[in-house]
Design an enzyme around this catalytic site. Structure first.
Site, PDB file in Angstrom:
ATOM      1  N   HIS A  44       0.812  -1.226   0.000  1.00  0.00           N
ATOM      2  CA  HIS A  44       0.000   0.000   0.000  1.00  0.00           C
ATOM      3  C   HIS A  44       0.846   1.278   0.000  1.00  0.00           C
ATOM      4  CE1 HIS A  44      -3.603  -2.312   0.404  1.00  0.00           C
ATOM      5  NE2 HIS A  44      -3.305  -2.777   1.594  1.00  0.00           N
ATOM      6  N   ASP A  80      -2.592 -10.434  -2.512  1.00  0.00           N
ATOM      7  CA  ASP A  80      -3.191 -10.004  -1.247  1.00  0.00           C
ATOM      8  C   ASP A  80      -4.685  -9.717  -1.489  1.00  0.00           C
ATOM      9  OD1 ASP A  80      -2.188  -8.659   1.589  1.00  0.00           O
ATOM     10  OD2 ASP A  80      -3.957  -7.630   0.769  1.00  0.00           O
ATOM     11  N   HIS A  82      -6.268  -7.210  -0.629  1.00  0.00           N
ATOM     12  CA  HIS A  82      -6.452  -5.788  -0.936  1.00  0.00           C
ATOM     13  C   HIS A  82      -5.611  -5.380  -2.136  1.00  0.00           C
ATOM     14  CE1 HIS A  82      -7.198  -6.341   3.423  1.00  0.00           C
ATOM     15  NE2 HIS A  82      -8.250  -5.589   3.141  1.00  0.00           N
ATOM     16  N   ASP A 170      -4.547 -12.843   3.247  1.00  0.00           N
ATOM     17  CA  ASP A 170      -5.831 -12.437   3.824  1.00  0.00           C
ATOM     18  C   ASP A 170      -7.007 -12.740   2.901  1.00  0.00           C
ATOM     19  OD1 ASP A 170      -4.789 -10.526   2.131  1.00  0.00           O
ATOM     20  OD2 ASP A 170      -5.032  -8.838   3.506  1.00  0.00           O
TER      21      ASP A 170
HETATM   22 ZN   LIG Z   1      -4.434  -7.148   2.585  1.00  0.00          ZN
END
Ligand SMILES: [Zn+2]
Length: 228
Positions: A44, A80, A82, A170
């Site tokens: 991120h 991931d 996200h 995740d």
């Molecule tokens: Zn994540």
């Protein structure tokens, strides 16, 4: 999601970068693969932005190191839960680093403002960014498997000479902050599919919050990769 800073943060942040760069060295020295257990994660983090527990983008630094070592085509696959908004931002205008991400629909999931399917790269980077957002609560292997096939086809078409995996765990069915429904068998399958690409591969650890199962699931990916 925030990225707090405490007295020990910088030491950890720098050690995560060093860990990823050690992984690059191992791959460059002839290892088929390496796993960089980076904490904090990095995907991120953009050049001018930290967030989502990420400060410095370990996977992006690894990809850039491969380029500086003489690789011509580096593929980053971010699995991931996200979207890897930081990694996308860093390479969005470049055609020597392909970024592919499979993730929860940003209409509902962090980081919300990036990760949509119509973000395909800009300038020289046009066509070198592929986002594969999937519906938040319905995604099990029946949707994830075909998305992964699409991602791998893009990486083959690109002609990557080395692969960086942003390995977030995740996507797990029992992850407390995410919504996909992948299980341990699926992780072995992911590893096997990645291994069949036949590329030198660096795994860089990203998110994963079901801590009791996290190690077992990660090993399932790596075992699947090794046995492919
Ligand atoms: Zn994540």
């Amino acid at each position: 999601m925030t990225a707090a800073i405490t007295p020990g943060s910088w030491e950890a942040i720098q050690s995560a970068v060093d860990c990823a760069l050690t992984g690059v060295e191992l791959v460059e020295s002839g290892e088929r693969s390496a796993f960089a257990l980076c904490r904090p994660p990095g995907h991120h983090a953009a050049p001018d932005l930290m967030g989502g527990y990420c400060y410095i983008n370990n996977a992006a630094i690894a990809a850039e190191a491969f380029i500086r070592n003489g690789h011509k085509k580096v593929a980053i696959l971010d699995i991931d839960y996200h979207h890897g908004n930081g990694t996308q931002s860093i390479f969005y205008n470049r055609n020597d680093v392909l970024f592919v991400s499979i993730h929860g629909d940003p209409d509902y999931d962090y980081p919300h403002y990036l990760g949509f399917a119509d973000e395909t790269g800009d300038g020289e980077g046009a066509g070198f960014n592929l986002n594969l957002p999937l519906p938040q609560e319905k995604t099990d292997w029946s949707l994830y498997g075909p998305a992964l096939e699409t991602a791998l086809a893009k990486i083959r078409e690109f002609g990557a000479d080395v692969l960086v995996i942003s390995l977030g765990m995740d996507t797990y069915e029992n992850d407390p902050i995410s919504y996909f429904k992948l299980n341990r068998d699926n992780y072995a399958q992911i590893g096997s599919m990645l291994g069949k690409l036949g590329l030198p591969t660096l795994f860089v650890f990203e998110g994963g919050y079901a801590v009791d199962d996290l190690g077992h699931n990660t090993v399932a990916v790596l075992d699947g990769f090794k046995s492919a």
